[in-house]
Design an enzyme around this catalytic site. Structure first.
Site: not given
Length: 846
Positions: A527-528
């Site tokens: 998800w960064d």
């Protein structure tokens, strides 16, 4: 004519709502929009036929909508407004004389309202009254107060020998607390703050710069001088009382190619001072040498040319990082540093300056001239040395390095999600005087910390640390917030060391670079959710005992409070089940850590969807049901997923501020949902999601998928989730309890019309706390700097800024005895705030 036009608008609105409502219902959403649309269309048809019942049916439509809206969202003004605002406006138009008289003429009624018009009037008044009442409710606010005993805690007179009036590092000290022991400014007098001076750097971003050209610098104030850097790596020294420029250092920056440059940022410089007692054996002190400074300046130009030539001359595709077939891939070797250096008196106080073309430069803090010896005669270390996949613009240090005794420790930002053949995220320690490499930590080869031999390169695409690190000199540990390797959204090809170190807090021994401990904040990050913020180091009183703690805010909203000696949680952390079902070949972690101090939001529902009208709100509800969403940590998907919190982060590089005496944290949590969709790549070089000539984002060359990412917005470019999107909050670090949380910021600079509605807006940048009991923050996306009562979190002062203030302020005491607050207003390219170049200092009247 007017009647027909209005009835057509009502019928058309109803038809759109019926069609959209059927679509939504087919996706499993609410049926109400079908009912609403049908009632609107019927009332519009009756109005077109000049039947008074049209007004009566419209009254029923508003009343039913009001009841439904109250059932869904309660007395929340910003949630009620899009559900009923358009209906009320159209209802008022129905009551205008042109419509009422048309009814009267058809039925030969004496001019005036019949029962239908009277009912519509009554319902509009009722709905307006409910709306007005809801404007004064604040269901998203959490009120609370720290008691007087807590607030009366004495501020430390000094902090590790640092005078209370100085701000010597990004977080004021290497401990990263963003706390000042100054107490001249208090809640009682903060409203008297006035602008003391303003300075303009003369460097403003324009359309030729990368989108993420951002003023993120926190000014230092050391020994009677304020130091700033611009996004273009220029360093400027200012007088703290007047703002007058003392000197300016130009690194002769050569901007790298546009398509491989994602950002231009300088969050700050690092300060080091050496006394005769501290001089190591490899250093001699000497009087000032103008000749040496002149020679160093001449050598700097040669160094710039060499670094640029070495980087650009490597025969690679600068977009993908792949060398053309049959072409060599030479290594940029380190120059042999001097074994002994002579330090002139003017260089006993030095600044270390990271530049966006991959250099680390040593200059005099007194004069701004180069300090020869660090890395060579030009005072420069080439950070491209021993890097794999050398590509201009793809790697440099956006954050100030750490001064750890006689070492300068520097990490770096690697371009996000460009290619699997990115440069390395290696962390390196250099001798602060000679520039010799002392150790290197390569997260894919963590045990090999001895200096890498020339002719070899670090591991490509190793997880990096792009944000600000903290340092505890007593424990001899440096704490790094760690990122991920590219791509962020697909992890099937990650090795065991990437899985261990990515999205974690990493403690390294400052003298050797060996791992002391690592605490992972997200498992198998898709998800960064790299750790974006500098950890704050503070000794907390927990259950009556003092504990050496580390407080680390994260993008997903968890604030982990750890023992900084061991990495073990001080406040509870538990593993919670996470959604499963990654794309083929990948996997998701079965659980994710959840902290006792958490700002993770409640899961989104259809009722949370928002818009300016029922139509764009309906669009958002349709999109909500089209996209995959299973709550926090929903994995990216081929059809698209909602990522909430988004990768913008509940917290980002601005971090939080921690009061070490009162054990209070002050924070600016932000809530914006994003979307993430994986797009299969046809090959390793074709652009899928970015335009040719523009900077490369999310292409993930070499991976199976590109990533289409962005905020979860409607077709009107408004967030699909209802406000508030931004708050300020106060946390009791002894218990983990959030004592208060208040909606923060207006849409004055975000809406087409500058309306000062307090909706709670996003922001980036961080707060500071003072011993006087005032917190300051300028990061919100309306152009204001604000002061808050630390005890209650209430806004007690604000001033208008000439541009976006997306930086963390600082405060200091000048020779005139006054406490100054200094704010940077330069704007932030990726948030779209107004660009500028102002440095503004505030103080109480003399």
């Amino acid at each position: 004519m007017y009647r027909l036009a209005l009835s057509a608008i009502i019928i058309l609105t109803g038809a759109v709502l019926v069609l959209g409502g059927l679509w939504l219902a087919a996706l499993g959403g609410s049926w109400f929009y079908v009912v609403l649309g049908a009632m609107l269309a019927a009332s519009g048809a009756l109005i077109a036929m000049r039947r008074p019942a049209g007004a009566g049916l419209y009254a029923v439509t508003i009343l039913v909508t009001l009841c439904w809206a109250l059932w869904e969202v309660g007395l929340n003004w910003w949630a009620l407004a899009p559900r009923g605002g358009l209906l009320l406006v159209l209802g008022i138009l129905v009551l205008l004389p042109a419509i009422v008289n048309a009814f009267n003429r058809r039925y030969r009624i004496t001019a005036g309202f019949d029962a239908n018009n009277a009912a519509l009037t009554a319902v509009i008044v009722l709905a307006a009254a409910v709306g007005i009442y809801s404007m004064f409710q604040d269901p998203d606010d959490v009120s609370g107060t720290f008691n007087q005993e807590r607030m009366a805690a004495a501020a430390a007179a000094t902090d590790g020998g640092i005078p209370p009036g100085q701000w010597v590092a990004y977080g004021r000290t290497s401990m990263g607390q963003r706390f000042s022991p100054l107490a001249q400014i208090t809640p009682a007098n903060v409203d008297k703050l006035k602008v003391a001076w303003t300075y303009k750097t003369g460097q403003i971003r324009d359309q030729n710069d990368p989108q993420e050209t951002t003023y993120e610098v926190t000014p230092l104030m050391v020994n009677g001088t304020v130091y700033i850097c611009t996004p273009f790596s220029t360093v400027i020294a200012l007088d703290p009382e007047t703002g007058k420029e003392k000197w300016r250092f130009d690194p002769k920056l050569k901007q790298p190619p546009r398509d491989t440059t994602q950002h231009m940022t300088c969050r700050g410089v690092a300060y080091q001072e050496v006394t005769p007692a501290d001089v190591p054996p490899e250093v001699s002190l000497a009087p000032d040498s103008a000749a040496a400074g002149t020679q160093a300046a001449a050598d700097l130009q040669q160094s710039v040319d060499e670094v640029t030539t070495q980087a650009a001359g490597v025969p690679q595709n600068v977009v993908t990082g792949h060398a053309p077939a049959g072409a060599p891939n030479p290594v940029v070797d380190r120059e042999q540093p001097p074994a002994h250096v002579t330090l002139s008196a003017e260089c006993t106080k030095r600044l270390f300056v990271p530049t966006s073309d991959g250099r680390l430069i040593s200059i005099s803090a007194d004069t701004g001239k180069l300090c020869p010896g660090f890395g060579g005669s030009d005072g420069t270390v080439n950070l491209w040395a021993n890097m794999p996949n050398v590509t201009p613009g793809s790697f440099y240090s956006t954050s100030p390095p750490v001064v750890a005794g006689n070492l300068i420790v520097v990490a770096g930002a690697v371009n996000d999600n460009v290619a699997t053949t990115s440069p390395s995220g290696v962390i390196r320690a250099f001798n602060a005087y000679t520039g010799a490499l002392v150790w290197n930590f390569d997260s894919k080869n963590p045990d090999a910390t001895a200096p890498i031999p020339n002719g070899q390169t670090y591991s490509h695409n190793a997880p990096n640390s792009w944000s600000v690190a903290s340092y505890d000199p007593k424990l001899g540990l440096i704490y790094f917030p760690m990122g991920n390797e590219s791509p962020d959204q697909f992890g099937a090809n990650r090795g065991p060391n990437t899985e261990r170190f990515s999205s974690s807090i990493l403690a390294l021994h400052a003298d050797t670079g060996q791992v002391a401990w690592v605490f992972q904040t997200v498992h198998h990050d898709l998800w960064d959710y790299d750790v974006p913020a500098q950890p704050s180091l503070v000794d907390l009183t927990i259950n009556g005992q003092q504990v050496p703690a580390l407080v680390a805010p994260t993008k997903q909203g968890e604030v982990f409070v750890l023992n900084r000696l061991t990495g073990e949680p001080v406040l509870p952390v538990k593993e919670e089940p996470a959604p499963q079902g990654a794309v083929g070949g990948d996997h998701t972690a079965p659980t994710q850590p959840h902290s006792a101090v958490s700002f993770r939001p409640k899961p989104l529902t259809g009722a949370d969807m928002w818009g300016a009208t029922p139509i764009d709100q309906l669009y958002c509800r349709i999109r909500f049901h089209q996209l995959r969403y299973d709550g926090a940590f929903t994995p990216p998907s081929l059809g698209g997923s909602i990522v909430y919190p988004g990768n913008f982060g509940i917290f980002n590089w601005g971090a939080i501020a921690v009061d070490p005496q009162r054990d209070i944290a002050f924070a600016m949590p932000v809530y914006l949902a994003f979307t993430s969709q994986l797009l299969p790549r046809p090959d390793d070089t074709t652009r899928v999601v970015s335009k040719k000539g523009a900077p490369v984002f999310n292409e993930n060359f070499g991976a199976p998928f590109a990533a289409k990412m962005g905020p979860f917005y409607s077709f009107l470019n408004l967030p699909c989730q209802r406000p508030p999107w931004g708050y300020v909050a106060g946390v009791d670090l002894r218990t983990g309890k959030t004592v208060y949380r208040h909606v923060n910021g207006t849409v004055r600079d975000l809406s087409p019309v500058p309306l000062p509605f307090k909706m709670g807006v996003p922001g980036i940048g961080g707060p500071i706390i003072t011993a006087g009991g005032v917190a300051f923050l300028s990061g919100t996306m309306d152009n204001y700097v604000r002061g808050y009562d630390l005890r209650t979190g209430r806004e007690i002062w604000r001033d208008r800024l000439p541009a976006g203030g997306q930086a963390t302020p600082s405060t200091y005491q000048a020779a005139d005895g006054r406490q100054y607050l200094v704010v940077v207003a330069g704007g932030h390219g990726s948030t779209g705030t107004k660009a500028g170049d102002s440095i503004i200092a505030y103080a109480l009247p003399r």
